[in-house]
Structures are given as structure tokens and as C-alpha cells.
Motif scaffolding. Structure first.
Motif, PDB file in Angstrom:
ATOM      1  N   THR A 168      10.693  -9.834   7.446  1.00  0.00           N
ATOM      2  CA  THR A 168       9.435 -10.223   8.079  1.00  0.00           C
ATOM      3  C   THR A 168       9.676 -10.739   9.494  1.00  0.00           C
ATOM      4  N   ASP A 169       8.653 -10.568  10.338  1.00  0.00           N
ATOM      5  CA  ASP A 169       8.707 -11.117  11.698  1.00  0.00           C
ATOM      6  C   ASP A 169       7.702 -12.242  11.878  1.00  0.00           C
ATOM      7  N   GLY A 170       7.101 -12.706  10.774  1.00  0.00           N
ATOM      8  CA  GLY A 170       6.104 -13.768  10.850  1.00  0.00           C
ATOM      9  C   GLY A 170       4.682 -13.245  10.884  1.00  0.00           C
ATOM     10  N   LYS A 171       4.519 -11.937  11.060  1.00  0.00           N
ATOM     11  CA  LYS A 171       3.198 -11.312  11.058  1.00  0.00           C
ATOM     12  C   LYS A 171       3.121 -10.179  10.037  1.00  0.00           C
ATOM     13  N   ARG A 172       4.252  -9.503   9.851  1.00  0.00           N
ATOM     14  CA  ARG A 172       4.300  -8.355   8.949  1.00  0.00           C
ATOM     15  C   ARG A 172       5.463  -8.518   7.981  1.00  0.00           C
ATOM     16  N   VAL A 173       5.345  -7.852   6.839  1.00  0.00           N
ATOM     17  CA  VAL A 173       6.398  -7.859   5.826  1.00  0.00           C
ATOM     18  C   VAL A 173       6.742  -6.412   5.491  1.00  0.00           C
ATOM     19  N   VAL A 174       8.017  -6.071   5.605  1.00  0.00           N
ATOM     20  CA  VAL A 174       8.475  -4.721   5.302  1.00  0.00           C
ATOM     21  C   VAL A 174       9.259  -4.734   3.996  1.00  0.00           C
ATOM     22  N   THR A 175       8.903  -3.844   3.088  1.00  0.00           N
ATOM     23  CA  THR A 175       9.602  -3.725   1.810  1.00  0.00           C
ATOM     24  C   THR A 175      10.125  -2.303   1.662  1.00  0.00           C
ATOM     25  N   PHE A 176      11.289  -2.178   1.044  1.00  0.00           N
ATOM     26  CA  PHE A 176      11.933  -0.881   0.886  1.00  0.00           C
ATOM     27  C   PHE A 176      12.341  -0.721  -0.571  1.00  0.00           C
ATOM     28  N   PHE A 177      11.940   0.396  -1.176  1.00  0.00           N
ATOM     29  CA  PHE A 177      12.283   0.693  -2.563  1.00  0.00           C
ATOM     30  C   PHE A 177      13.050   2.008  -2.683  1.00  0.00           C
ATOM     31  N   GLY A 178      13.803   2.361  -1.640  1.00  0.00           N
ATOM     32  CA  GLY A 178      14.591   3.582  -1.695  1.00  0.00           C
ATOM     33  C   GLY A 178      13.728   4.818  -1.810  1.00  0.00           C
ATOM     34  N   SER A 179      13.941   5.592  -2.859  1.00  0.00           N
ATOM     35  CA  SER A 179      13.185   6.831  -3.061  1.00  0.00           C
ATOM     36  C   SER A 179      11.691   6.597  -3.232  1.00  0.00           C
ATOM     37  N   GLU A 180      11.302   5.359  -3.537  1.00  0.00           N
ATOM     38  CA  GLU A 180       9.876   5.050  -3.754  1.00  0.00           C
ATOM     39  C   GLU A 180       9.171   4.700  -2.453  1.00  0.00           C
ATOM     40  N   GLY A 181       9.905   4.631  -1.334  1.00  0.00           N
ATOM     41  CA  GLY A 181       9.260   4.475  -0.041  1.00  0.00           C
ATOM     42  C   GLY A 181       9.476   3.145   0.650  1.00  0.00           C
ATOM     43  N   LEU A 192      -0.349  -1.734   6.126  1.00  0.00           N
ATOM     44  CA  LEU A 192      -0.483  -1.241   7.492  1.00  0.00           C
ATOM     45  C   LEU A 192       0.031   0.184   7.631  1.00  0.00           C
ATOM     46  N   TRP A 193       1.146   0.480   6.974  1.00  0.00           N
ATOM     47  CA  TRP A 193       1.687   1.837   6.970  1.00  0.00           C
ATOM     48  C   TRP A 193       2.745   1.966   5.886  1.00  0.00           C
ATOM     49  N   LYS A 194       3.095   3.214   5.572  1.00  0.00           N
ATOM     50  CA  LYS A 194       4.171   3.480   4.618  1.00  0.00           C
ATOM     51  C   LYS A 194       4.910   4.742   5.043  1.00  0.00           C
ATOM     52  N   LYS A 195       6.153   4.856   4.585  1.00  0.00           N
ATOM     53  CA  LYS A 195       7.004   5.971   4.979  1.00  0.00           C
ATOM     54  C   LYS A 195       7.794   6.453   3.769  1.00  0.00           C
ATOM     55  N   TRP A 212      22.939   4.648  -9.734  1.00  0.00           N
ATOM     56  CA  TRP A 212      23.020   3.198  -9.861  1.00  0.00           C
ATOM     57  C   TRP A 212      21.909   2.462  -9.137  1.00  0.00           C
ATOM     58  N   GLY A 213      21.081   3.173  -8.392  1.00  0.00           N
ATOM     59  CA  GLY A 213      19.973   2.524  -7.697  1.00  0.00           C
ATOM     60  C   GLY A 213      20.267   2.250  -6.233  1.00  0.00           C
ATOM     61  N   PHE A 214      19.221   2.237  -5.429  1.00  0.00           N
ATOM     62  CA  PHE A 214      19.328   2.027  -3.986  1.00  0.00           C
ATOM     63  C   PHE A 214      19.234   0.532  -3.684  1.00  0.00           C
ATOM     64  N   ALA A 215      19.999   0.058  -2.687  1.00  0.00           N
ATOM     65  CA  ALA A 215      20.024  -1.393  -2.466  1.00  0.00           C
ATOM     66  C   ALA A 215      20.205  -1.823  -1.014  1.00  0.00           C
ATOM     67  N   SER A 216      20.029  -0.940  -0.049  1.00  0.00           N
ATOM     68  CA  SER A 216      20.167  -1.329   1.348  1.00  0.00           C
ATOM     69  C   SER A 216      18.864  -1.950   1.853  1.00  0.00           C
ATOM     70  N   SER A 217      18.955  -3.123   2.454  1.00  0.00           N
ATOM     71  CA  SER A 217      17.746  -3.844   2.872  1.00  0.00           C
ATOM     72  C   SER A 217      17.361  -3.499   4.311  1.00  0.00           C
ATOM     73  N   PRO A 218      16.059  -3.454   4.608  1.00  0.00           N
ATOM     74  CA  PRO A 218      15.614  -3.205   5.979  1.00  0.00           C
ATOM     75  C   PRO A 218      15.819  -4.436   6.858  1.00  0.00           C
ATOM     76  N   ILE A 219      15.972  -4.203   8.152  1.00  0.00           N
ATOM     77  CA  ILE A 219      16.148  -5.266   9.128  1.00  0.00           C
ATOM     78  C   ILE A 219      15.087  -5.097  10.223  1.00  0.00           C
ATOM     79  N   ILE A 220      14.532  -6.205  10.697  1.00  0.00           N
ATOM     80  CA  ILE A 220      13.576  -6.171  11.806  1.00  0.00           C
ATOM     81  C   ILE A 220      14.216  -6.823  13.025  1.00  0.00           C
ATOM     82  N   HIS A 221      14.140  -6.129  14.160  1.00  0.00           N
ATOM     83  CA  HIS A 221      14.673  -6.692  15.407  1.00  0.00           C
ATOM     84  C   HIS A 221      13.777  -6.266  16.560  1.00  0.00           C
ATOM     85  N   GLU A 222      13.128  -7.236  17.187  1.00  0.00           N
ATOM     86  CA  GLU A 222      12.308  -7.015  18.379  1.00  0.00           C
ATOM     87  C   GLU A 222      11.342  -5.835  18.209  1.00  0.00           C
ATOM     88  N   GLY A 223      10.581  -5.881  17.118  1.00  0.00           N
ATOM     89  CA  GLY A 223       9.556  -4.873  16.900  1.00  0.00           C
ATOM     90  C   GLY A 223      10.047  -3.551  16.354  1.00  0.00           C
TER      91      GLY A 223
END
Length: 281
Positions: A168-181, A192-195, A212-223
Motif C-alpha cells: 500500500t501507498d496510503g491511498k491504494r492497496v495492491v494484492t497479488f494471487f499469482g494465477s488468480e490475478g 480500481l483495476w485488475k490485471k 507448490w503455489g505462488f508467493a512473490s509479493s508486489p512492491i510499490i515505489h513512487e507510483g
């Protein structure tokens, strides 16, 4: 996250049922907030491993003892359904976390030491959720369904379908579920959006059937949202615009399935994205 500092006067631990969630949240949550000398202060913990992925929350002593079953140094407990190995993130007075809930009466989780590599079969229909909780009380403020359906890939018996820590950047929250988007919500829970990146199979490269499942976390940096996807086929590192979800760039990676998250390092006018892989950094 060890500390030689003194224990705070009112240690704070967030704990969630079932048992699988207790340890990660207990280890993390001391660092979130406490009243010091009557003045309320807050340390934001916006991503996996906290600010700048440092694993450090500056300005607060770290409690070194707690007992969830005995309610020792526990401020509140909130039951969260499903399985989720993701860590919570904190911004201000809000906690965000993810879970994946199966339609089975009981989610299967086998811990301990054993040598089975086979994935869970017939795992059922799942609901992937983002939850927002009040940090002071543990009350669930809102919960949003990101996706519902049969998982597109499988998981290990020690794993879950919600392994990636939000950002999160304090305004938005990004979640990642691997193959689920990949999903982006605002602080009120509006999508707001999905990918969709397609199938991201992070299976054991020597035995591909061992998903075994996906486990890499997203990172937010300067937008910018950064995602690292080291999988069986077509591994890549990608950057997306946080506001719109537009793909800014995508770099192919010649690497094997792994569960590392990207890191950002800035020095002077140069900013680098650093990623760890099976073959190289």
C-alpha cells in the motif's frame, strides 16, 4: 526482527484464527502502533518486510514474549476464515490482509517435517478476499471478493492460495494471487483495476507436477507496482502504473520457479530494481 530495546508498556499483538495465522501476525504486529507517553504514534508497515523491505520499524521497542492461547500480551483477536500465508500490512489505523477460503468444510493444512512433494488435490472452489481491519479494535471494516472459482493451479499441503503480502501507498492497496490475478483497491474497498498475467506456475522445476503455489509479493515505489514472476514458463519482471494498472515495462527473465519478491534501492539519481532468483541476482 530482534531488538535489544526495552519492552513497551502495553505490548500489542494481532492474532487471527485459525492457528496458521497466529505466528506471522504475532511476530509482525508489535511494530505497528502504541501510545508512548500519552502521545499516539504510528509506524506504517506498507509491504513485505516493511518500509524499504528493511524488516525494521524505527522508534519502538519490540516485545519479546507473548502467548496467544493464554492471552498474554494480546490486545485483541479476530477470527479470519480460510488459509493465508501472506503477512498483513498497516497504514495509519488500518490493517490489510488476504485470505483464500475453500468451499470445503475444513481447509487442509499439514505442517511439520515430512518429505511429500505432491500438491493438494480436489481443493474445491475458492473465494479470494482482501480484508480491512481497524488496528485499535480488530473489527473488520470491510472485505472484498477479488475472485471466486476453482484455483488455476495447485498448492503444497503446507501452502495456501494467498501467499503474497499486499502493498500500500496510503491511498491504494495492491494484492497479488499469482494465477488468480493482481488487484488494486482504494482504502474504502473500491476496485480500481485488475490485471491477469495468465497461469503463473511456480512448481518444483525438477518435478513439475509438484505445484507448490505462488508467493512473490508486489512492491510499490513512487507510483509504480513491481511484480516478480519466476515460474516454469516465461518468467518475467514487470512494472505497472499504480493509478491505472497500465503496463509500463516487462522484462523477460531466464530463471526457474522461486518465491522471491523484488526490492528497490535508490542511491543518488539512480534507482535500481534488484531481484533474487534461483540462478542469479
Amino acid at each position: 526482527m530482534s531488538s535489544s530495546r526495552q519492552i513497551l508498556p502495553e505490548p500489542l499483538v494481532f492474532s487471527f484464527a485459525p492457528v496458521k495465522r497466529l505466528l506471522p501476525l504475532a511476530l509482525f504486529s508489535h511494530l505497528c502502533c502504541l501510545a508512548v507517553s500519552g502521545e499516539e504514534k504510528t509506524v506504517n508497515w506498507p509491504q513485505f518486510r516493511g518500509p524499504g523491505a528493511s524488516g525494521i520499524a524505527e522508534g519502538y521497542e519490540t516485545p519479546t514474549a507473548w502467548d496467544v492461547p493464554a492471552d498474554k500480551n494480546i490486545k485483541w483477536k479476530t477470527a479470519i476464515p480460510g488459509l493465508g500465508h501472506s503477512c498483513p500490512v498497516v497504514w495509519g489505523d488500518r490493517i490489510f490482509l488476504t485470505t483464500a477460503i475453500s468451499d470445503k468444510k475444513k481447509d487442509s493444512l499439514k505442517i511439520g517435517i515430512y518429505h511429500e512433494i505432491a500438491p493438494v488435490e480436489n481443493d474445491g472452489v475458492h473465494v479470494w478476499k482482501l480484508l480491512c481491519l481497524d488496528k485499535e479494535t480488530g473489527k473488520i471494516l470491510w472485505e472484498k471478493i477479488c475472485r471466486k472459482g476453482v484455483p488455476k493451479d495447485k498448492r503444497h499441503t503446507k501452502s495456501s492460495h494467498a501467499n503474497c503480502t499486499p502493498a500500500t501507498d496510503g491511498k491504494r492497496v495492491v494484492t497479488f494471487f499469482g494465477s488468480e490475478g493482481l488487484y488494486c483497491h482504494d482504502f474504502e474497498g473500491k476496485l480500481l483495476w485488475k490485471k491477469d498475467f495468465g497461469i503463473l506456475d511456480a512448481a518444483f522445476f525438477r518435478v513439475p507436477r509438484a505445484q507448490w503455489g505462488f508467493a512473490s509479493s508486489p512492491i510499490i515505489h513512487e507510483g509504480v507496482v513491481l511484480v516478480q514472476c519466476d515460474v516454469l514458463k516465461n518468467s518475467f519482471l514487470a512494472a505497472l502504473d499504480l493509478e491505472t494498472g497500465k503496463l509500463l515495462w516487462k522484462t523477460t527473465r531466464n530463471d526457474l520457479p522461486a518465491w522471491s519478491s523484488p526490492a528497490v534501492h535508490g542511491e543518488g539519481d539512480k534507482t535500481q530494481v534488484i531481484v533474487n532468483g534461483y540462478r542469479h541476482i
